[in-house]
Write a protein that holds these residues in place. Structure first.
Motif: not given
Length: 102
Positions: A67-75, A77, A80
């Protein structure tokens, strides 16, 4: 207590490291060869429950990292790749007993 309610084990409230130490002590006790068959079976059953609990903790941590690696916008980072490499290096530095066989 209702039949469907499970008694909470002491180790379920402990942190990962403390619970892992308890599992290691259980294994050491089983490997000693000093237990009766009945006590060995009880310890083995306890060890399996503890190991499954630890696996759930590791799975939750792995999901959190993803989840952390996905970032807040679900894309992905922008960095990454670097983050994934850092996570991979961290994972590789763990003792083999902490890792799941995948």
């Amino acid at each position: 207590m209702k039949p469907e309610e499970k008694k909470k084990e002491v180790w379920e409230a402990q942190d990962f490291a403390t619970t892992l130490k308890q599992l290691e002590e259980t294994v050491k006790s089983l490997e000693s060869g000093e237990l009766s068959l009945e006590e060995s079976l009880r310890k083995f059953e306890d060890g399996v429950r503890i190991a499954r609990h630890l696996e759930k903790i590791l799975d939750a941590a792995e999901r959190k990292v993803q989840e952390i690696l996905k970032g807040p916008d679900q894309h992905a980072a922008p960095d990454e790749g670097d983050a994934c490499n850092a996570c991979e290096r961290s994972f590789e530095s763990l003792p083999q007993s902490y890792r799941r066989n995948s």
